[in-house]
Design a protein around this motif. Structure first.
Motif, PDB file in Angstrom:
ATOM      1  N   VAL A  98      24.366   7.182   5.196  1.00 46.49           N
ATOM      2  CA  VAL A  98      25.689   6.663   5.548  1.00 46.49           C
ATOM      3  C   VAL A  98      26.416   7.618   6.483  1.00 46.49           C
ATOM      4  O   VAL A  98      26.161   8.813   6.486  1.00 46.49           O
ATOM      5  CB  VAL A  98      26.569   6.421   4.304  1.00 46.49           C
ATOM      6  N   THR A  99      27.327   7.038   7.244  1.00 47.85           N
ATOM      7  CA  THR A  99      28.230   7.819   8.081  1.00 47.85           C
ATOM      8  C   THR A  99      29.633   7.589   7.548  1.00 47.85           C
ATOM      9  O   THR A  99      30.033   6.440   7.331  1.00 47.85           O
ATOM     10  CB  THR A  99      28.148   7.361   9.547  1.00 47.85           C
ATOM     11  N   VAL A 100      30.363   8.673   7.337  1.00 41.73           N
ATOM     12  CA  VAL A 100      31.728   8.598   6.824  1.00 41.73           C
ATOM     13  C   VAL A 100      32.688   8.972   7.938  1.00 41.73           C
ATOM     14  O   VAL A 100      32.495   9.982   8.613  1.00 41.73           O
ATOM     15  CB  VAL A 100      31.931   9.576   5.640  1.00 41.73           C
ATOM     16  N   VAL A 101      33.713   8.162   8.105  1.00 41.26           N
ATOM     17  CA  VAL A 101      34.778   8.471   9.057  1.00 41.26           C
ATOM     18  C   VAL A 101      36.091   8.428   8.293  1.00 41.26           C
ATOM     19  O   VAL A 101      36.375   7.459   7.584  1.00 41.26           O
ATOM     20  CB  VAL A 101      34.816   7.452  10.218  1.00 41.26           C
ATOM     21  N   ILE A 102      36.872   9.497   8.410  1.00 47.17           N
ATOM     22  CA  ILE A 102      38.202   9.522   7.813  1.00 47.17           C
ATOM     23  C   ILE A 102      39.144   8.968   8.875  1.00 47.17           C
ATOM     24  O   ILE A 102      39.314   9.567   9.942  1.00 47.17           O
ATOM     25  CB  ILE A 102      38.612  10.940   7.386  1.00 47.17           C
ATOM     26  N   VAL A 103      39.736   7.838   8.596  1.00 48.90           N
ATOM     27  CA  VAL A 103      40.603   7.152   9.556  1.00 48.90           C
ATOM     28  C   VAL A 103      41.829   8.014   9.852  1.00 48.90           C
ATOM     29  O   VAL A 103      42.489   8.519   8.945  1.00 48.90           O
ATOM     30  CB  VAL A 103      41.021   5.766   9.015  1.00 48.90           C
ATOM     31  N   GLY A 104      42.094   8.217  11.147  1.00 50.04           N
ATOM     32  CA  GLY A 104      43.267   8.979  11.565  1.00 50.04           C
ATOM     33  C   GLY A 104      43.074  10.480  11.579  1.00 50.04           C
ATOM     34  O   GLY A 104      44.014  11.228  11.772  1.00 50.04           O
ATOM     35  N   THR A 105      41.842  10.948  11.360  1.00 49.45           N
ATOM     36  CA  THR A 105      41.549  12.378  11.349  1.00 49.45           C
ATOM     37  C   THR A 105      40.431  12.671  12.340  1.00 49.45           C
ATOM     38  O   THR A 105      39.489  11.900  12.458  1.00 49.45           O
ATOM     39  CB  THR A 105      41.104  12.833   9.939  1.00 49.45           C
ATOM     40  N   GLU A 106      40.552  13.780  13.034  1.00 47.31           N
ATOM     41  CA  GLU A 106      39.512  14.201  13.968  1.00 47.31           C
ATOM     42  C   GLU A 106      38.220  14.492  13.205  1.00 47.31           C
ATOM     43  O   GLU A 106      38.251  15.067  12.117  1.00 47.31           O
ATOM     44  CB  GLU A 106      39.991  15.482  14.661  1.00 47.31           C
ATOM     45  N   ALA A 107      37.093  14.109  13.764  1.00 44.17           N
ATOM     46  CA  ALA A 107      35.795  14.306  13.110  1.00 44.17           C
ATOM     47  C   ALA A 107      35.585  15.766  12.727  1.00 44.17           C
ATOM     48  O   ALA A 107      35.808  16.668  13.524  1.00 44.17           O
ATOM     49  CB  ALA A 107      34.668  13.839  14.023  1.00 44.17           C
ATOM     50  N   GLY A 108      35.167  15.996  11.486  1.00 46.96           N
ATOM     51  CA  GLY A 108      34.866  17.341  11.015  1.00 46.96           C
ATOM     52  C   GLY A 108      36.065  18.137  10.541  1.00 46.96           C
ATOM     53  O   GLY A 108      35.907  19.224   9.998  1.00 46.96           O
ATOM     54  N   LYS A 109      37.272  17.616  10.734  1.00 49.74           N
ATOM     55  CA  LYS A 109      38.469  18.353  10.299  1.00 49.74           C
ATOM     56  C   LYS A 109      38.671  18.162   8.800  1.00 49.74           C
ATOM     57  O   LYS A 109      38.453  17.079   8.268  1.00 49.74           O
ATOM     58  CB  LYS A 109      39.713  17.839  11.028  1.00 49.74           C
ATOM     59  N   PRO A 110      39.100  19.212   8.095  1.00 46.52           N
ATOM     60  CA  PRO A 110      39.341  19.080   6.658  1.00 46.52           C
ATOM     61  C   PRO A 110      40.629  18.302   6.371  1.00 46.52           C
ATOM     62  O   PRO A 110      41.495  18.154   7.234  1.00 46.52           O
ATOM     63  CB  PRO A 110      39.474  20.529   6.188  1.00 46.52           C
ATOM     64  N   VAL A 111      40.736  17.820   5.141  1.00 52.00           N
ATOM     65  CA  VAL A 111      41.941  17.151   4.663  1.00 52.00           C
ATOM     66  C   VAL A 111      42.789  18.211   3.976  1.00 52.00           C
ATOM     67  O   VAL A 111      42.319  18.884   3.054  1.00 52.00           O
ATOM     68  CB  VAL A 111      41.581  16.019   3.672  1.00 52.00           C
ATOM     69  N   ASN A 112      44.015  18.381   4.430  1.00 55.00           N
ATOM     70  CA  ASN A 112      44.916  19.381   3.859  1.00 55.00           C
ATOM     71  C   ASN A 112      45.742  18.758   2.739  1.00 55.00           C
ATOM     72  O   ASN A 112      46.338  17.690   2.912  1.00 55.00           O
ATOM     73  CB  ASN A 112      45.842  19.944   4.931  1.00 55.00           C
ATOM     74  N   VAL A 113      45.765  19.449   1.590  1.00 53.49           N
ATOM     75  CA  VAL A 113      46.514  18.979   0.431  1.00 53.49           C
ATOM     76  C   VAL A 113      47.530  20.060   0.071  1.00 53.49           C
ATOM     77  O   VAL A 113      47.149  21.202  -0.195  1.00 53.49           O
ATOM     78  CB  VAL A 113      45.580  18.688  -0.770  1.00 53.49           C
ATOM     79  N   PRO A 114      48.825  19.713   0.078  1.00 54.74           N
ATOM     80  CA  PRO A 114      49.842  20.725  -0.194  1.00 54.74           C
ATOM     81  C   PRO A 114      49.808  21.219  -1.642  1.00 54.74           C
ATOM     82  O   PRO A 114      49.251  20.554  -2.523  1.00 54.74           O
ATOM     83  CB  PRO A 114      51.159  19.987   0.093  1.00 54.74           C
ATOM     84  N   ALA A 115      50.408  22.378  -1.868  1.00 52.61           N
ATOM     85  CA  ALA A 115      50.509  22.927  -3.224  1.00 52.61           C
ATOM     86  C   ALA A 115      51.233  21.932  -4.117  1.00 52.61           C
ATOM     87  O   ALA A 115      52.228  21.320  -3.702  1.00 52.61           O
ATOM     88  CB  ALA A 115      51.260  24.252  -3.191  1.00 52.61           C
ATOM     89  N   ASP A 116      50.721  21.748  -5.333  1.00 56.38           N
ATOM     90  CA  ASP A 116      51.314  20.842  -6.313  1.00 56.38           C
ATOM     91  C   ASP A 116      51.588  19.466  -5.700  1.00 56.38           C
ATOM     92  O   ASP A 116      52.630  18.863  -5.929  1.00 56.38           O
ATOM     93  CB  ASP A 116      52.585  21.440  -6.898  1.00 56.38           C
ATOM     94  N   GLY A 117      50.646  18.983  -4.888  1.00 51.62           N
ATOM     95  CA  GLY A 117      50.821  17.700  -4.218  1.00 51.62           C
ATOM     96  C   GLY A 117      49.515  16.937  -4.136  1.00 51.62           C
ATOM     97  O   GLY A 117      48.511  17.299  -4.749  1.00 51.62           O
ATOM     98  N   SER A 118      49.542  15.882  -3.356  1.00 53.47           N
ATOM     99  CA  SER A 118      48.336  15.073  -3.197  1.00 53.47           C
ATOM    100  C   SER A 118      48.254  14.547  -1.767  1.00 53.47           C
ATOM    101  O   SER A 118      49.225  14.615  -1.018  1.00 53.47           O
ATOM    102  CB  SER A 118      48.344  13.903  -4.186  1.00 53.47           C
ATOM    103  N   ALA A 119      47.094  14.048  -1.420  1.00 55.46           N
ATOM    104  CA  ALA A 119      46.880  13.451  -0.108  1.00 55.46           C
ATOM    105  C   ALA A 119      45.990  12.232  -0.292  1.00 55.46           C
ATOM    106  O   ALA A 119      45.040  12.262  -1.075  1.00 55.46           O
ATOM    107  CB  ALA A 119      46.224  14.440   0.841  1.00 55.46           C
ATOM    108  N   SER A 120      46.312  11.173   0.398  1.00 52.59           N
ATOM    109  CA  SER A 120      45.489   9.968   0.391  1.00 52.59           C
ATOM    110  C   SER A 120      44.867   9.812   1.761  1.00 52.59           C
ATOM    111  O   SER A 120      45.523  10.066   2.771  1.00 52.59           O
ATOM    112  CB  SER A 120      46.335   8.730   0.092  1.00 52.59           C
ATOM    113  N   VAL A 121      43.606   9.426   1.790  1.00 43.55           N
ATOM    114  CA  VAL A 121      42.932   9.190   3.061  1.00 43.55           C
ATOM    115  C   VAL A 121      42.239   7.837   2.988  1.00 43.55           C
ATOM    116  O   VAL A 121      41.858   7.366   1.915  1.00 43.55           O
ATOM    117  CB  VAL A 121      41.898  10.287   3.404  1.00 43.55           C
ATOM    118  N   ARG A 122      42.100   7.235   4.143  1.00 46.96           N
ATOM    119  CA  ARG A 122      41.347   5.983   4.249  1.00 46.96           C
ATOM    120  C   ARG A 122      40.058   6.304   4.976  1.00 46.96           C
ATOM    121  O   ARG A 122      40.080   6.983   6.010  1.00 46.96           O
ATOM    122  CB  ARG A 122      42.158   4.955   5.025  1.00 46.96           C
TER     123      ARG A 122
END
Length: 78
Positions: free
Chosen positions: A19-43
């Protein structure tokens, strides 16, 4: 979700099938940043060259190497 007092960045990938995974709205290979005591949702979008029913393991690895989380889901061809 990040319950720690410091921000974390996670690399996301999928394993278990071709499979190939693409995180919508994020540059290929870039990590997802999650703030302290927070959350992040990705599509994400998953594509498979030769579609088949398969178990897929989603893996989120902290770029600092301190944590790795995973979950398994089923890719179903209709």
């Amino acid at each position: 979700m990040n319950k720690s007092a410091t921000p974390h960045a996670f690399q996301l990938k999928a394993e278990g099938a071709d499979v190939t995974v693409v995180i919508v709205g994020t540059e290929a290979g870039k990590p997802v940043n999650v703030p302290a005591d927070g959350s992040a949702s990705v599509r994400i979008t998953l594509t498979m060259v030769h579609p088949q029913n398969a178990d897929i393991r989603f893996v989120a690895k902290d770029v600092a190497g301190t944590e790795m989380l995973s979950a398994v889901d089923r890719f179903v061809v209709q």
